[in-house]
Design a protein around this motif. Structure first.
Motif, PDB file in Angstrom:
ATOM      1  N   ASN A  81       0.975  -1.066  -0.038  1.00 41.06           N
ATOM      2  CA  ASN A  81      -0.069   0.005   0.049  1.00 41.06           C
ATOM      3  C   ASN A  81       0.657   1.185   0.254  1.00 41.06           C
ATOM      4  N   ILE A  82       2.139   1.195   0.458  1.00 40.65           N
ATOM      5  CA  ILE A  82       2.944   2.393   0.570  1.00 40.65           C
ATOM      6  C   ILE A  82       3.483   2.629  -1.078  1.00 40.65           C
ATOM      7  N   MET A  83       3.499   3.975  -1.256  1.00 37.45           N
ATOM      8  CA  MET A  83       4.060   4.543  -2.608  1.00 37.45           C
ATOM      9  C   MET A  83       5.309   5.009  -1.947  1.00 37.45           C
ATOM     10  N   TRP A  84       6.451   5.074  -2.906  1.00 35.70           N
ATOM     11  CA  TRP A  84       7.792   5.557  -2.554  1.00 35.70           C
ATOM     12  C   TRP A  84       8.011   6.729  -3.554  1.00 35.70           C
ATOM     13  N   ILE A  85       8.246   7.911  -3.058  1.00 34.30           N
ATOM     14  CA  ILE A  85       8.624   8.914  -3.823  1.00 34.30           C
ATOM     15  C   ILE A  85      10.027   9.354  -3.745  1.00 34.30           C
ATOM     16  N   GLY A  86      10.659   9.488  -4.846  1.00 31.74           N
ATOM     17  CA  GLY A  86      11.970   9.439  -5.123  1.00 31.74           C
ATOM     18  C   GLY A  86      12.489  10.924  -4.718  1.00 31.74           C
ATOM     19  N   PRO A  87      13.759  11.218  -4.573  1.00 33.64           N
ATOM     20  CA  PRO A  87      14.486  12.513  -4.194  1.00 33.64           C
ATOM     21  C   PRO A  87      13.768  13.610  -5.365  1.00 33.64           C
ATOM     22  N   ASP A  88      13.566  14.665  -4.786  1.00 30.06           N
ATOM     23  CA  ASP A  88      13.041  15.681  -5.807  1.00 30.06           C
ATOM     24  C   ASP A  88      11.880  15.338  -6.608  1.00 30.06           C
ATOM     25  N   GLU A  89      11.372  14.225  -6.597  1.00 35.99           N
ATOM     26  CA  GLU A  89      10.058  13.899  -7.258  1.00 35.99           C
ATOM     27  C   GLU A  89       8.837  14.678  -6.877  1.00 35.99           C
ATOM     28  N   THR A  90       8.017  14.793  -7.946  1.00 33.39           N
ATOM     29  CA  THR A  90       6.768  15.451  -7.754  1.00 33.39           C
ATOM     30  C   THR A  90       5.758  14.848  -8.139  1.00 33.39           C
ATOM     31  N   LEU A  91       4.575  14.357  -7.478  1.00 34.66           N
ATOM     32  CA  LEU A  91       3.529  13.783  -8.132  1.00 34.66           C
ATOM     33  C   LEU A  91       2.365  14.890  -8.229  1.00 34.66           C
ATOM     34  N   VAL A  92       1.597  14.740  -9.463  1.00 28.17           N
ATOM     35  CA  VAL A  92       0.625  15.667  -9.500  1.00 28.17           C
ATOM     36  C   VAL A  92      -0.624  14.978  -9.887  1.00 28.17           C
ATOM     37  N   GLN A  93      -1.609  15.225  -9.199  1.00 25.63           N
ATOM     38  CA  GLN A  93      -3.043  14.461  -9.168  1.00 25.63           C
ATOM     39  C   GLN A  93      -4.217  15.628  -9.830  1.00 25.63           C
ATOM     40  N   THR A  94      -4.894  15.560 -10.865  1.00 32.46           N
ATOM     41  CA  THR A  94      -5.910  16.277 -11.070  1.00 32.46           C
ATOM     42  C   THR A  94      -7.365  15.770 -10.700  1.00 32.46           C
ATOM     43  N   ILE A  95      -8.040  16.546 -10.277  1.00 29.31           N
ATOM     44  CA  ILE A  95      -9.432  15.927  -9.412  1.00 29.31           C
ATOM     45  C   ILE A  95     -10.596  16.861 -10.198  1.00 29.31           C
ATOM     46  N   ASN A  96     -11.428  16.130 -10.595  1.00 32.10           N
ATOM     47  CA  ASN A  96     -12.699  16.949 -10.981  1.00 32.10           C
ATOM     48  C   ASN A  96     -13.575  16.729  -9.724  1.00 32.10           C
ATOM     49  N   LEU A  97     -13.409  17.839  -8.710  1.00 31.79           N
ATOM     50  CA  LEU A  97     -14.201  17.857  -7.495  1.00 31.79           C
ATOM     51  C   LEU A  97     -15.720  17.602  -7.504  1.00 31.79           C
ATOM     52  N   ASP A  98     -16.513  17.999  -8.514  1.00 36.03           N
ATOM     53  CA  ASP A  98     -17.658  17.877  -8.704  1.00 36.03           C
ATOM     54  C   ASP A  98     -18.265  16.322  -8.804  1.00 36.03           C
ATOM     55  N   GLU A  99     -17.259  15.581  -9.219  1.00 33.96           N
ATOM     56  CA  GLU A  99     -17.547  13.982  -9.366  1.00 33.96           C
ATOM     57  C   GLU A  99     -17.525  13.454  -7.901  1.00 33.96           C
ATOM     58  N   TYR A 100     -17.303  14.228  -6.737  1.00 32.11           N
ATOM     59  CA  TYR A 100     -17.162  13.655  -5.719  1.00 32.11           C
ATOM     60  C   TYR A 100     -17.953  14.541  -4.530  1.00 32.11           C
ATOM     61  N   TYR A 101     -18.327  15.774  -4.832  1.00 30.42           N
ATOM     62  CA  TYR A 101     -19.048  16.513  -3.898  1.00 30.42           C
ATOM     63  C   TYR A 101     -20.250  17.200  -4.625  1.00 30.42           C
ATOM     64  N   THR A 102     -21.379  17.864  -4.129  1.00 33.46           N
ATOM     65  CA  THR A 102     -22.383  18.371  -4.663  1.00 33.46           C
ATOM     66  C   THR A 102     -22.021  19.806  -4.817  1.00 33.46           C
ATOM     67  N   ILE A 103     -21.618  20.509  -5.956  1.00 25.42           N
ATOM     68  CA  ILE A 103     -21.144  21.709  -6.189  1.00 25.42           C
ATOM     69  C   ILE A 103     -21.935  22.250  -7.667  1.00 25.42           C
ATOM     70  N   ASP A 104     -23.267  22.431  -7.416  1.00 28.54           N
ATOM     71  CA  ASP A 104     -24.024  22.822  -8.445  1.00 28.54           C
ATOM     72  C   ASP A 104     -24.849  23.768  -8.487  1.00 28.54           C
ATOM     73  N   LEU A 105     -24.721  24.556  -7.233  1.00 26.44           N
ATOM     74  CA  LEU A 105     -25.474  25.806  -7.020  1.00 26.44           C
ATOM     75  C   LEU A 105     -24.417  27.184  -6.939  1.00 26.44           C
ATOM     76  N   PRO A 106     -25.162  28.176  -7.527  1.00 26.36           N
ATOM     77  CA  PRO A 106     -24.328  29.549  -7.754  1.00 26.36           C
ATOM     78  C   PRO A 106     -23.753  29.753  -6.131  1.00 26.36           C
ATOM     79  N   GLY A 107     -22.625  30.429  -6.294  1.00 31.81           N
ATOM     80  CA  GLY A 107     -21.955  30.829  -5.181  1.00 31.81           C
ATOM     81  C   GLY A 107     -20.520  30.647  -5.116  1.00 31.81           C
TER      82      GLY A 107
END
Length: 143
Positions: A81-107
């Motif tokens: 289950n552990i992921m190893w991140i190398g020296p000076d390595e960067t992980l980037v994850q892009t998430i569509n937040l409205d796939e997981y939360y209700t974000i449909d009203l203006p505001g």
């Protein structure tokens, strides 16, 4: 005193304003700024895809917006289950937040990252690195 290795997490929206019913894209960047490989546990964080736990607090007018994603039941943690991140390595994850939360009203929505803290048993012999979140909270406006 021995310093605990730290991974640095930065969170930002791709756009600060979106139209209702369009994607609310969030970019997560996890950086290992050390000179050694560091262990990271992605379970119950935004780096587990698809997200399988309520790891953000999303508010509109001080009301929490419900998490609508998967809620996974977990087996005991194992070394795989552990992921190893190398020296000076960067992980980037892009998430569509409205796939997981209700974000449909203006505001203006307030978003905080609140990953779960999992207890890693001593039998694994691995202690995941600490994660320092550089972004306390974010705002996004939905029109």
């Amino acid at each position: 005193m021995v310093a605990i290795p730290i991974l640095f997490l930065t969170i930002m929206f791709q756009r600060q304003e979106v139209v209702a019913s369009t994607a609310v894209m969030l970019m997560m960047t996890l950086k290992n700024a050390t000179s050694m490989e560091l262990p990271f546990l992605p379970i119950d964080t935004a780096f587990e895809q698809p997200i399988q736990a309520d790891v953000f607090e999303v508010l509109l007018d001080d009301e929490i917006q419900p998490y609508t994603g998967i809620k996974a039941r977990r087996s005991p943690l194992v070394a795989d289950n552990i992921m190893w991140i190398g020296p000076d390595e960067t992980l980037v994850q892009t998430i569509n937040l409205d796939e997981y939360y209700t974000i449909d009203l203006p505001g203006t929505y307030l978003v905080r990252y609140v990953p779960k803290t999992l207890v890693v048993g001593a039998e694994l012999g691995i202690e995941p690195a600490s994660v320092l979140v550089n972004t306390e909270e974010l705002e996004i406006t939905v029109r």
